[in-house]
Design an enzyme around this catalytic site. Structure first.
Site, PDB file in Angstrom:
ATOM      1  N   LYS A  22       0.834  -1.211   0.000  1.00 46.69           N
ATOM      2  CA  LYS A  22       0.000   0.000   0.000  1.00 46.69           C
ATOM      3  C   LYS A  22       0.864   1.254   0.000  1.00 46.69           C
ATOM      4  O   LYS A  22       0.678   2.157  -0.819  1.00 46.69           O
ATOM      5  CB  LYS A  22      -0.912   0.031   1.220  1.00 46.69           C
ATOM      6  CG  LYS A  22      -1.574   1.401   1.451  1.00 46.69           C
ATOM      7  CD  LYS A  22      -2.413   1.430   2.689  1.00 46.69           C
ATOM      8  CE  LYS A  22      -1.713   1.683   3.956  1.00 46.69           C
ATOM      9  NZ  LYS A  22      -1.410   3.079   4.287  1.00 46.69           N
ATOM     10  N   ASN A  23       1.826   1.318   0.895  1.00 47.86           N
ATOM     11  CA  ASN A  23       2.597   2.554   1.073  1.00 47.86           C
ATOM     12  C   ASN A  23       3.611   2.802  -0.030  1.00 47.86           C
ATOM     13  O   ASN A  23       4.311   3.806  -0.024  1.00 47.86           O
ATOM     14  CB  ASN A  23       3.268   2.562   2.452  1.00 47.86           C
ATOM     15  CG  ASN A  23       2.223   2.739   3.533  1.00 47.86           C
ATOM     16  OD1 ASN A  23       1.073   3.086   3.250  1.00 47.86           O
ATOM     17  ND2 ASN A  23       2.602   2.505   4.775  1.00 47.86           N
ATOM     18  N   ARG A  92      -4.777  10.842   4.086  1.00 52.84           N
ATOM     19  CA  ARG A  92      -3.859  11.976   4.126  1.00 52.84           C
ATOM     20  C   ARG A  92      -2.767  11.869   3.071  1.00 52.84           C
ATOM     21  O   ARG A  92      -2.195  12.871   2.648  1.00 52.84           O
ATOM     22  CB  ARG A  92      -3.186  12.133   5.481  1.00 52.84           C
ATOM     23  CG  ARG A  92      -3.334  11.001   6.414  1.00 52.84           C
ATOM     24  CD  ARG A  92      -2.533  11.115   7.627  1.00 52.84           C
ATOM     25  NE  ARG A  92      -1.805  12.337   7.769  1.00 52.84           N
ATOM     26  CZ  ARG A  92      -2.323  13.469   8.286  1.00 52.84           C
ATOM     27  NH1 ARG A  92      -3.540  13.474   8.706  1.00 52.84           N
ATOM     28  NH2 ARG A  92      -1.604  14.525   8.391  1.00 52.84           N
ATOM     29  N   CYS A 116      -5.370  13.283  12.812  1.00 55.52           N
ATOM     30  CA  CYS A 116      -5.498  11.841  12.521  1.00 55.52           C
ATOM     31  C   CYS A 116      -5.487  11.107  13.856  1.00 55.52           C
ATOM     32  O   CYS A 116      -4.958  11.618  14.837  1.00 55.52           O
ATOM     33  CB  CYS A 116      -4.313  11.425  11.651  1.00 55.52           C
ATOM     34  SG  CYS A 116      -4.050   9.659  11.554  1.00 55.52           S
ATOM     35  N   ARG A 121       0.161  14.922  12.755  1.00 53.58           N
ATOM     36  CA  ARG A 121       0.686  14.645  11.399  1.00 53.58           C
ATOM     37  C   ARG A 121       0.675  15.869  10.494  1.00 53.58           C
ATOM     38  O   ARG A 121       0.057  15.879   9.432  1.00 53.58           O
ATOM     39  CB  ARG A 121      -0.051  13.494  10.756  1.00 53.58           C
ATOM     40  CG  ARG A 121       0.059  12.212  11.588  1.00 53.58           C
ATOM     41  CD  ARG A 121      -0.582  11.027  10.930  1.00 53.58           C
ATOM     42  NE  ARG A 121       0.184  10.525   9.806  1.00 53.58           N
ATOM     43  CZ  ARG A 121      -0.202   9.473   9.065  1.00 53.58           C
ATOM     44  NH1 ARG A 121      -1.334   8.884   9.334  1.00 53.58           N
ATOM     45  NH2 ARG A 121       0.536   9.043   8.075  1.00 53.58           N
ATOM     46  N   ASP A 304       4.667   0.999  12.094  1.00 56.79           N
ATOM     47  CA  ASP A 304       3.476   0.325  11.557  1.00 56.79           C
ATOM     48  C   ASP A 304       3.378  -1.128  12.003  1.00 56.79           C
ATOM     49  O   ASP A 304       2.415  -1.805  11.657  1.00 56.79           O
ATOM     50  CB  ASP A 304       3.470   0.404  10.027  1.00 56.79           C
ATOM     51  CG  ASP A 304       3.300   1.831   9.524  1.00 56.79           C
ATOM     52  OD1 ASP A 304       3.532   2.071   8.335  1.00 56.79           O
ATOM     53  OD2 ASP A 304       2.959   2.699  10.340  1.00 56.79           O
ATOM     54  N   VAL A 326       7.694   7.576  16.863  1.00 56.83           N
ATOM     55  CA  VAL A 326       7.378   8.253  15.601  1.00 56.83           C
ATOM     56  C   VAL A 326       6.077   9.050  15.687  1.00 56.83           C
ATOM     57  O   VAL A 326       6.011  10.199  15.258  1.00 56.83           O
ATOM     58  CB  VAL A 326       7.324   7.233  14.438  1.00 56.83           C
ATOM     59  CG1 VAL A 326       6.956   7.921  13.126  1.00 56.83           C
ATOM     60  CG2 VAL A 326       8.664   6.514  14.301  1.00 56.83           C
ATOM     61  N   ARG A 396      -8.523  -0.483   4.795  1.00 52.60           N
ATOM     62  CA  ARG A 396      -7.682   0.534   4.159  1.00 52.60           C
ATOM     63  C   ARG A 396      -6.335  -0.029   3.747  1.00 52.60           C
ATOM     64  O   ARG A 396      -5.708   0.453   2.818  1.00 52.60           O
ATOM     65  CB  ARG A 396      -7.443   1.698   5.129  1.00 52.60           C
ATOM     66  CG  ARG A 396      -8.677   2.501   5.463  1.00 52.60           C
ATOM     67  CD  ARG A 396      -8.283   3.759   6.184  1.00 52.60           C
ATOM     68  NE  ARG A 396      -7.293   4.496   5.382  1.00 52.60           N
ATOM     69  CZ  ARG A 396      -6.716   5.608   5.817  1.00 52.60           C
ATOM     70  NH1 ARG A 396      -6.998   6.059   7.029  1.00 52.60           N
ATOM     71  NH2 ARG A 396      -5.823   6.244   5.065  1.00 52.60           N
TER      72      ARG A 396
HETATM   73  C1  EPZ Z   1       4.134   7.190   6.188  1.00 55.21           C
HETATM   74  O1  EPZ Z   1       3.313   8.248   6.706  1.00 55.21           O
HETATM   75  C2  EPZ Z   1       3.224   5.953   6.133  1.00 55.21           C
HETATM   76  N1  EPZ Z   1       2.098   6.233   5.283  1.00 55.21           N
HETATM   77  C3  EPZ Z   1       2.737   5.618   7.537  1.00 55.21           C
HETATM   78  O2  EPZ Z   1       1.986   4.405   7.472  1.00 55.21           O
HETATM   79  C4  EPZ Z   1       3.927   5.380   8.438  1.00 55.21           C
HETATM   80  O3  EPZ Z   1       3.482   5.170   9.744  1.00 55.21           O
HETATM   81  C5  EPZ Z   1       4.868   6.599   8.404  1.00 55.21           C
HETATM   82  O4  EPZ Z   1       5.245   6.911   7.056  1.00 55.21           O
HETATM   83  C6  EPZ Z   1       6.136   6.362   9.193  1.00 55.21           C
HETATM   84  O5  EPZ Z   1       6.798   5.241   8.765  1.00 55.21           O
HETATM   85  C7  EPZ Z   1       2.253   6.123   3.941  1.00 55.21           C
HETATM   86  O6  EPZ Z   1       3.300   5.817   3.415  1.00 55.21           O
HETATM   87  C8  EPZ Z   1       1.052   6.391   3.103  1.00 55.21           C
HETATM   88  P1  EPZ Z   1       6.079  10.751   8.129  1.00 55.21           P
HETATM   89  P2  EPZ Z   1       3.816   9.782   6.654  1.00 55.21           P
HETATM   90  O7  EPZ Z   1       5.942  11.984   7.327  1.00 55.21           O
HETATM   91  O8  EPZ Z   1       4.530  10.024   5.382  1.00 55.21           O
HETATM   92  C9  EPZ Z   1       6.039  14.075  11.572  1.00 55.21           C
HETATM   93  C10 EPZ Z   1       0.182   2.936   7.792  1.00 55.21           C
HETATM   94  O9  EPZ Z   1      -0.186   2.381   8.841  1.00 55.21           O
HETATM   95  N2  EPZ Z   1       5.985  15.089  10.485  1.00 55.21           N
HETATM   96  O10 EPZ Z   1       7.317   9.969   7.995  1.00 55.21           O
HETATM   97  O11 EPZ Z   1       2.649  10.625   6.993  1.00 55.21           O
HETATM   98  C11 EPZ Z   1       4.742  13.267  11.685  1.00 55.21           C
HETATM   99  O12 EPZ Z   1       3.769  13.952  12.408  1.00 55.21           O
HETATM  100  C12 EPZ Z   1       0.591   4.418   7.809  1.00 55.21           C
HETATM  101  O13 EPZ Z   1       0.238   2.359   6.695  1.00 55.21           O
HETATM  102  C13 EPZ Z   1       6.067  16.429  10.812  1.00 55.21           C
HETATM  103  O14 EPZ Z   1       6.162  16.794  12.000  1.00 55.21           O
HETATM  104  O15 EPZ Z   1       4.824   9.791   7.886  1.00 55.21           O
HETATM  105  C14 EPZ Z   1       5.218  11.998  12.356  1.00 55.21           C
HETATM  106  O16 EPZ Z   1       5.242  12.172  13.725  1.00 55.21           O
HETATM  107  C15 EPZ Z   1       0.262   5.091   9.088  1.00 55.21           C
HETATM  108  N3  EPZ Z   1       6.011  17.334   9.794  1.00 55.21           N
HETATM  109  C16 EPZ Z   1       6.625  11.826  11.799  1.00 55.21           C
HETATM  110  O17 EPZ Z   1       7.018  13.099  11.282  1.00 55.21           O
HETATM  111  C17 EPZ Z   1       5.901  16.981   8.485  1.00 55.21           C
HETATM  112  O18 EPZ Z   1       5.849  17.852   7.600  1.00 55.21           O
HETATM  113  C18 EPZ Z   1       6.747  10.795  10.682  1.00 55.21           C
HETATM  114  O19 EPZ Z   1       5.826  11.117   9.675  1.00 55.21           O
HETATM  115  C19 EPZ Z   1       5.836  15.616   8.165  1.00 55.21           C
HETATM  116  C20 EPZ Z   1       5.887  14.670   9.182  1.00 55.21           C
END
Ligand code: EPZ
Length: 419
Positions: A22-23, A92, A116, A121, A304, A326, A396
């Site tokens: 998916k990701n 998102r 979320c 996020r 995850d 995270v 999802r």
């Molecule tokens: C991706 O989300 C995955 N989703 C998530 O999987 C996964 O948990 C996450 O990466 C971490 O591995 C997809 O790929 C679609 P991040 P993403 O930006 O890109 C903070 C699942 O279960 N942050 O790496 O949204 C954020 O709040 C999902 O399949 C900021 O502060 O994750 C978080 O605490 C859930 N500012 C951390 O960084 C920003 O601009 C990591 O988020 C961006 C992120």
């Protein structure tokens, strides 16, 4: 609404095939917006989130034909640059249209995703990076309005290794003028796959998988022809299913390198894991050892897989300390596991899990995607019957999970909830 009913206590046996990731499929499908012509993306899983991508691509004007897990996308005629709130709030990852639309068309209007279940996020790091590349960004009625004649290469340092931020800026930089350097970039396998697909389209991306990614922009890209890699989180979920039921399961199609942290923790918990040609064979331990985990960006232990691993630790022989680094609110599954008799105490972003002799079946409620998987796993190991409701969360990210588990000998079914 559907719910899933599980009669627990059966040892899982046999072989299960992992679906496409998916990701990885999400950014790959959005990357088709970078180039006109007919793209082909194969091995795309059947999931609610993929349906949302299909809807969004169509709203933007792309022609999408879906057949047997294969997407044919023609993004020659983009009629709109707006990703509406109604879609973005359900998924998102829709913000990943920002980079491609801005890079190719110089304009994008994307709803801010909002909060979320697992955390705030924000997408500030995405926007900061695009501004560094010369984009003019304004917030307008809950939407990000972004404009740029042509994005310029830039050196961008991420405050933290954001997966989505790295993906969005890699796609934006692929068509920018000059070279972009992403520092403290995310290193997840999905980043490597996106880079591979972009390079097939004629981009010049180097260093993906390391913390420094260098993208030399080009004027034009050609259509993609790519098959999505196996889903490491789905594979990890089945590995825990084998361990928690003390079963013996071959997870076919998994790439072991993508799951080193999980494999080592499962071995520490007493599971036997054998690497073979077809995948990984997991034999569950007679006695589950309690181990500590800390989630971190890749190659650390994947957030995850935290909820699923916690389900396993509820049956550990001792005490396990689970630290979520995270996301700030990713313990929603704890209350439901406690309803099944688990002994878990939360303090800030740490959960102390004291192993119990057995879990008791109960009606429980899913709160987010991976939390729902952990409740299914707990139900497989519990005495009596567990009913998991709100499984739209599960759909999802898991393709026909109950069929796959039934194929391994689980007593599990999906039923319609009476209105
Ligand atoms: C991706 O989300 C995955 N989703 C998530 O999987 C996964 O948990 C996450 O990466 C971490 O591995 C997809 O790929 C679609 P991040 P993403 O930006 O890109 C903070 C699942 O279960 N942050 O790496 O949204 C954020 O709040 C999902 O399949 C900021 O502060 O994750 C978080 O605490 C859930 N500012 C951390 O960084 C920003 O601009 C990591 O988020 C961006 C992120």
């Amino acid at each position: 609404m559907d719910k899933i009913i599980i009669h627990g206590g059966r040892r899982l046996k046999g072989e299960v095939q992992v679906s496409g990731a998916k990701n990885s499929a999400l950014p790959l499908l959005f990357a088709t917006l970078l180039a006109s012509g007919k793209h082909r993306v194969a091995n795309v899983p059947h999931l609610r989130d993929i349906n949302t991508v299909e809807k969004l691509l169509r709203i933007l004007g792309a022609d999408v034909v879906r057949e047997n897990g294969s997407f044919a996308v023609d993004a020659s005629e983009i009629r709109s640059v707006e990703a509406p709130y109604d879609l973005v709030r359900t998924m998102r990852a829709s913000v990943l249209v920002l980079g491609p639309l801005l890079a190719r068309l110089g304009h994008a209007r994307v709803s801010l995703p909002g909060g979320c279940a697992i955390g705030a996020r924000p997408i500030g790091l995405h926007l900061k990076g695009l501004e560094a590349m010369g984009a003019k960004i304004a917030l307008d009625h809950g939407y990000v309005e972004a404009r740029a004649k042509r994005l310029q290469g830039a050196r961008i340092y991420f405050d933290l290794p954001t997966v989505g931020g790295t993906e969005n800026l890699m796609m934006a930089a692929a068509l920018a003028k000059g070279t972009t350097v992403l520092e403290n970039a995310a290193r997840e396998p999905e980043i490597l796959e996106l880079a591979e697909a972009l390079n097939k389209m004629g981009a010049r991306v180097e260093g993906a998988g390391s913390d420094t990614v260098v993208i030399e922009g080009v004027d034009e890209l050609r259509p993609m022809d790519h098959a999505v890699m196996p889903d490491r989180i789905e594979a990890g979920t089945f590995m825990v299913a084998a361990a928690i039921t003390r079963g013996d399961v071959l997870i076919a199609g998994v790439i072991p390198d993508h799951l080193e942290a999980l494999i080592s923790k499962l071995k520490e918990a007493g599971a036997e894991i054998l690497e073979g040609e077809r995948g990984l064979r997991v034999k569950g331990p007679r006695k589950i050892g309690s181990v500590n985990i800390k989630t971190n960006p890749h190659p650390g232990f994947p957030t995850d897989m935290q909820a699923q691993f916690m389900a396993l630790m509820t049956l550990g022989a001792g005490t396990s300390i689970i630290t979520e680094n995270v996301f700030e609110n990713r313990f929603m599954h704890v209350c439901e596991l406690q309803r099944m008799g688990a002994d878990i105490v939360i303090e800030g972003h740490t959960a102390t899990v004291k192993g119990v002799k057995g879990l008791l079946g109960a009606p429980v409620m899913a709160t987010d995607l991976r939390a729902s998987a952990s409740l299914i796993l707990a139900g497989l190991a519990a005495d009596n019957t567990t009913e998991v409701s709100r499984i739209y969360h599960l759909d999802r990210g898991y393709e026909r999970i109950e069929d796959k588990l039934r194929g391994l000998g689980a007593s599990i079914e999906r039923v319609k909830e009476p209105m």
